[in-house]
Scaffold this motif. Structure first.
Motif, short mmCIF file in Angstrom:
data_model
loop_
_atom_site.label_atom_id
_atom_site.label_comp_id
_atom_site.label_asym_id
_atom_site.label_seq_id
_atom_site.Cartn_x
_atom_site.Cartn_y
_atom_site.Cartn_z
N LEU A 1 -34.18 22.26 -5.71
CA LEU A 1 -34.11 22.01 -7.15
C LEU A 1 -35.05 22.93 -7.91
N SER A 2 -35.49 24.00 -7.26
CA SER A 2 -36.46 24.88 -7.91
C SER A 2 -35.88 25.55 -9.15
N THR A 3 -36.78 26.00 -10.05
CA THR A 3 -36.40 26.67 -11.29
C THR A 3 -35.41 25.86 -12.11
N ASN A 4 -35.86 24.71 -12.55
CA ASN A 4 -35.17 23.89 -13.54
C ASN A 4 -36.22 23.45 -14.54
N ARG A 5 -35.95 22.43 -15.33
CA ARG A 5 -36.96 21.97 -16.28
C ARG A 5 -37.31 20.51 -16.04
N LEU A 6 -37.35 20.11 -14.79
CA LEU A 6 -37.61 18.70 -14.46
C LEU A 6 -39.02 18.25 -14.82
N GLU A 7 -39.11 17.14 -15.53
CA GLU A 7 -40.43 16.59 -15.85
C GLU A 7 -40.78 15.40 -14.96
N ASN A 8 -39.74 14.73 -14.45
CA ASN A 8 -39.94 13.57 -13.58
C ASN A 8 -38.95 13.62 -12.44
N LEU A 9 -39.26 12.88 -11.41
CA LEU A 9 -38.30 12.68 -10.34
C LEU A 9 -37.89 11.22 -10.36
N PRO A 10 -36.63 10.92 -10.07
CA PRO A 10 -36.24 9.50 -10.03
C PRO A 10 -36.89 8.82 -8.83
#
Ligand SMILES: Nc1nc2c(ncn2[C@@H]2O[C@H](COP(=O)(O)OP(=O)(O)OP(=O)(O)O)[C@@H](O)[C@H]2O)c(=O)[nH]1
Ligand SMILES: [Mg+2]
Ligand SMILES: [Zn+2]
Length: 833
Positions: free
Chosen positions: A109-118
């Motif tokens: 999932l690298s290089t995205n804009r994730l702020e949290n993980l479920p």
């Protein structure tokens, strides 16, 4: 279906990569949902409606698309084991997706804009590979229960702590967390890798302490008043500094004030020192930028030299620095002048920071407008990270360094800033108590003369001494602590240099004093001072001394014999005549290189140039249409060091290279916002130690590999870039072209790793169109992947690129001349990972 790639071990898979797809082709579903592997990378997909029909899917590659909302339909793929979603624009992942993906083993999932993980990511108990690098994650709590993880990557996120539970998992073999604002464990521990982190948490359980340490760097031009400030702050009262007492290199001292420990690094202002300063200007430091107000004029030039130069360098090197501006010499100005100069500096600094930000935002905004937005995800991510860095420039404080109350005022302000959590979020570190104790003991050892006063000591001596004082610590733990102390700059231990790995510089000032003997503004004077007796000690003649001086002046090359004499003199002066062992170790002898040269090479300060002897077969490599002569005057000076920094022209390079040709292989590496001071020479030093023969000039360098000539050139048009060329006349076959790309890849690899030393820098790569006078260019995407490419990987230039490329004005060339495409790309797939 044309994209059906048939059976691989009885499994059906489809290669649909690089097809500019916006939706999934219906063919994919018609064939009956038998697909086991589907490669959809490098398309323009925003969603993947229909994918849930492929119920047998085990591997799905959706990397490099335009996905912003995590596709819920993936829930239906219950057989999924491998999922690539990297290089998209995903912000969140909804709950209840991962609960369905219980067979998942590999997730990128690298290089995205994730702020949290479920939270439910923990349902994927079979996960062994997880890559979350280049996102905006603030904590890793949801993944601590993934006990089967073998590889975990979380580089460049916003993590300040790592959960210790994660490291109780003994299966974890690969872990990377660079580029996070870590406090626990501190960045300096994480840099040591998985085993250091594990040891840290174990030691922490025994006894933790909170330490406040601030490295304070005094920067600014010569005569600005840095040493005066530094010494006055140290003593708490005005300390006069003689006019002729210029700092050479760096002076280091330490003060404790109100529970805060300050390490003062007083840098010399003369420009000559910038090549060695570079190494010691480190992140998370507090910068005091001194400006002499009495000599400051209210004009562009003055601002540029006294303020802009330093702030720009910091912005490139350590873009999260905190800078306090201190105007000295106010006693020599009227109140009105002080006010005018203060206002000028404050306004110009504000303008310059604003401009820096606007430029980055502009670039960020322009990127997605291009033809294929998903191609720019890497770039956008890079720029967004730079926008997040905020160089903080605190207030401007005018002072008279000779006045007690001004020193008091400055001290009070500094304390205030340092204790402010918003200004210095990382000042408080959580460390095992033993880290602190070991450091104290090292000082004791020096003080009690249990180790020599210069502090350059072998580990065989140091470790037993420390062990006798800390019986609970083993060698590995002690080494971990030493490595930490090295990273915060308290001691120096270059374990990555084989020749130096066994020794430690307990006092950095000793190491710096070695540098000072040869990197200095008055070196020629020092060479002149060498006496006949000193010459005799190295069996040198007086006439040789004259040659050394002229070689240094004309060719930036300094004889190793001269270096040995200078350093020997310095050591004898400070540490007595008798320590011949130390002298040998540092300066080396005819047969053995000393540690000093190793260090200078390591820091890319100079290039050791070898004697052209049969022992060096590489030196005899031929190059085209000429007989190779052994007596190249610059490069094959026997036993010398070349300081490219001091070269003044490119005549020799030009002569050897002859002229450019539009059909040369040609790559432009743009360095933004600008090419840092000293960058090109460091690149040259790193590259030329690989290839020979070579010729080096002021901002050009030519090197040969077999019968091919390559040119490196620093260009300062409006845009600043480094050009890499390979001469067209030496590219006869396709194989020649491939071989030339191999060399270019080596050069770009070095360039890319060098760039990491400047956190505020980013790169864009182009191949200019080869037609005469055409301004168009071909932009490189995913070139960093190409640099890392191993034999098994897919060359990103083989995905979605035709055999022939056309510029916007209609000029055509074979792709292999513009990009490092491998010609016989296996169009039948089979290389899907
Ligand atoms: N009158 C006056 N003299 C000052 C003040 N600050 C510094 N000086 C003098 O200015 C001279 C230069 O100061 P330094 O502190 O040596 O300058 P520096 O920045 O360390 O210079 P380099 O070591 O060459 O980089 C010294 O003679 C100081 O005594 C001030 O506020 N007022
Ligand atoms: Mg000074
Ligand atoms: Zn063109």
């Amino acid at each position: 279906m044309s994209t059906l790639n048939g059976n691989q071990n009885g499994k059906t898979y489809y290669d649909l990569s690089g097809k500019k797809l916006k939706t999934l082709p219906t063919d994919l579903f018609k064939s009956g949902g038998d697909a086991v592997k589907v490669d959809l990378q490098s398309n323009r997909l925003k969603q993947i409606t229909g994918i849930s029909q492929l119920t047998n899917l085990k591997e799905l590659n959706l990397s490099k698309n335009e996905i912003t909302d995590f596709p819920l339909e993936i829930k239906g793929l219950r057989q999924l084991e491998t999922l690539y979603m990297n290089q998209n624009r995903i912000k969140t992942i909804p709950e209840n997706v991962f609960t369905a993906l219980v067979k998942l083993k590999f997730l990128k999932l690298s290089t995205n804009r994730l702020e949290n993980l479920p939270i439910d990511v923990k349902s994927c108990q079979d996960l062994t590979y997880l890559n979350l690098s280049n996102n905006c994650l603030k904590n890793l709590d949801p993944i601590v229960d993934l006990t089967h993880l073998k590889e975990l990557y979380v580089e460049r996120n916003q993590l300040s702590e790592l959960p210790d539970k994660l490291f109780q998992n003994n299966g974890l073999t690969q872990f990377k967390a660079n580029g996070n604002p870590l406090r626990k464990p501190p960045v300096e521990v994480c840099a040591g890798g998985l085993s250091d982190i594990k040891s840290y948490f174990i030691m922490l359980e025994e006894n933790a302490s909170h330490v406040y340490t601030v490295k304070t760097m005094f920067l600014g031009n010569s005569l600005a008043g840095k040493s005066t400030l530094c010494r006055s702050l140290e003593k708490g009262c005005p300390v006069p500094v003689e006019e002729n007492d210029r700092t050479v290199g760096i002076d280091i001292s330490e003060v404790n004030r109100d529970g805060i420990r300050f390490c003062f690094w007083d840098f010399a202002g003369h420009e000559e020192y910038y090549i060695t300063h570079h190494v010691f200007i480190t992140p998370q430091a507090f910068v005091i930028l001194a400006i002499n107000l009495s000599s400051y004029n209210v004009d562009d030039q003055s601002f540029k030299e006294n303020v802009e130069f330093w702030i720009k360098n910091l912005q490139l090197k350590v873009p999260d620095s905190v800078v306090l501006l201190v105007g000295t010499h106010v006693d020599q100005c009227t109140a009105a002048q002080v006010l005018e100069k203060k206002t000028h500096i404050e306004e110009r600094v504000k303008e310059m920071l604003e401009k820096h930000k606007v430029n980055l935002e502009q670039r960020r905004k322009n990127l997605p407008d291009e033809d294929n937005p998903s191609l720019n995800n890497d770039q956008i991510n890079q720029i967004e990270r730079l926008i997040e860095y905020k160089l903080k420039v605190l207030e401007f404080i005018p002072i008279d360094c000779t006045k007690q109350e001004d020193i008091n005022r400055l001290l009070a302000r500094i304390k205030n800033y340092v204790l402010n959590k918003d200004t210095f979020p990382n000042i408080e570190k959580t460390l095992p108590r033993s880290f602190y104790d070991v450091e104290k003991d090292i000082y004791e050892l020096v003080k009690n003369e249990d180790i020599p006063k210069h502090g350059y000591v072998s580990q065989n001596v140091l470790l037993p001494e420390l062990k006798s004082r800390h019986d609970t610590l083993d060698d590995d733990q002690l080494k971990l602590i030493l490595q930490y102390l090295h990273r915060i700059g308290v001691i120096m231990w270059y374990k990555e240099i084989t020749e130096l790995a066994g020794s430690v510089f307990v006092k950095p000032s000793f190491l710096i004093s070695l540098f000072k003997t040869i990197v200095r503004h008055d070196l020629v004077q020092e060479l002149n001072k060498i006496s006949p007796a000193q010459l005799k000690s190295e069996n040198a003649l007086v006439r040789e001394k004259k040659i050394w001086i002229s070689d240094y002046k004309d060719r930036a090359s300094l004889s190793n014999v001269a270096i040995r004499i200078l350093v020997r003199t310095e050591l004898q002066k400070n540490y007595g005549e008798n320590d011949e062992e130390l002298i040998q170790e540092v300066v080396g002898s005819k047969n053995k290189k000393g540690s000093l040269l190793e260090l200078l090479k390591h820091f890319d300060v100079c290039l050791p140039t070898k004697h052209n002897s049969p022992l060096n077969p590489k030196a005899n490599e031929f190059w085209p249409k000429q007989v190779w002569e052994a007596s190249n005057p610059i490069v094959y000076e026997p036993d010398a060091c070349l300081f490219p920094h001091y070269l003044s022209d490119n005549e020799q390079v030009k002569q050897k290279w002859e002229s450019d040709h539009t059909e040369d292989l040609n790559v432009h590496v743009y360095l933004l916002p600008e090419i840092p001071h000293g960058f090109f020479h460091r690149l040259v030093i790193r590259t030329c130690s690989l290839y020979s023969p070579y010729w080096i000039g002021k901002d050009q360098c030519m090197l040969c590999r077999g019968n091919k000539r390559f040119l490196l050139r620093e260009c300062h048009d409006e845009d600043q870039f480094i050009e890499i060329r390979c001469k067209e006349s030496e590219l006869e076959s396709s194989e020649d072209i491939q071989n030339a790309w191999i060399v270019i890849r080596e050069i770009m690899k070095r360039l890319n790793t060098l760039t990491e030393q400047w956190q505020g820098l980013y790169q864009i790569v182009h191949s200019p169109c080869k037609a005469q006078d055409c301004n168009d260019f071909f932009k490189w995407n995913y070139w960093q992947e190409w640099l890392e490419l191993e034999d098994s990987g897919t060359n990103p230039f083989n995905v979605g690129l035709d055999e022939i490329l056309t510029c916007r004005y209609g000029h055509q060339r074979r792709t292999e001349l513009l990009f490092p495409r491998t010609p016989d790309a296996d169009l039948n797939g089979g290389h899907m990972k």
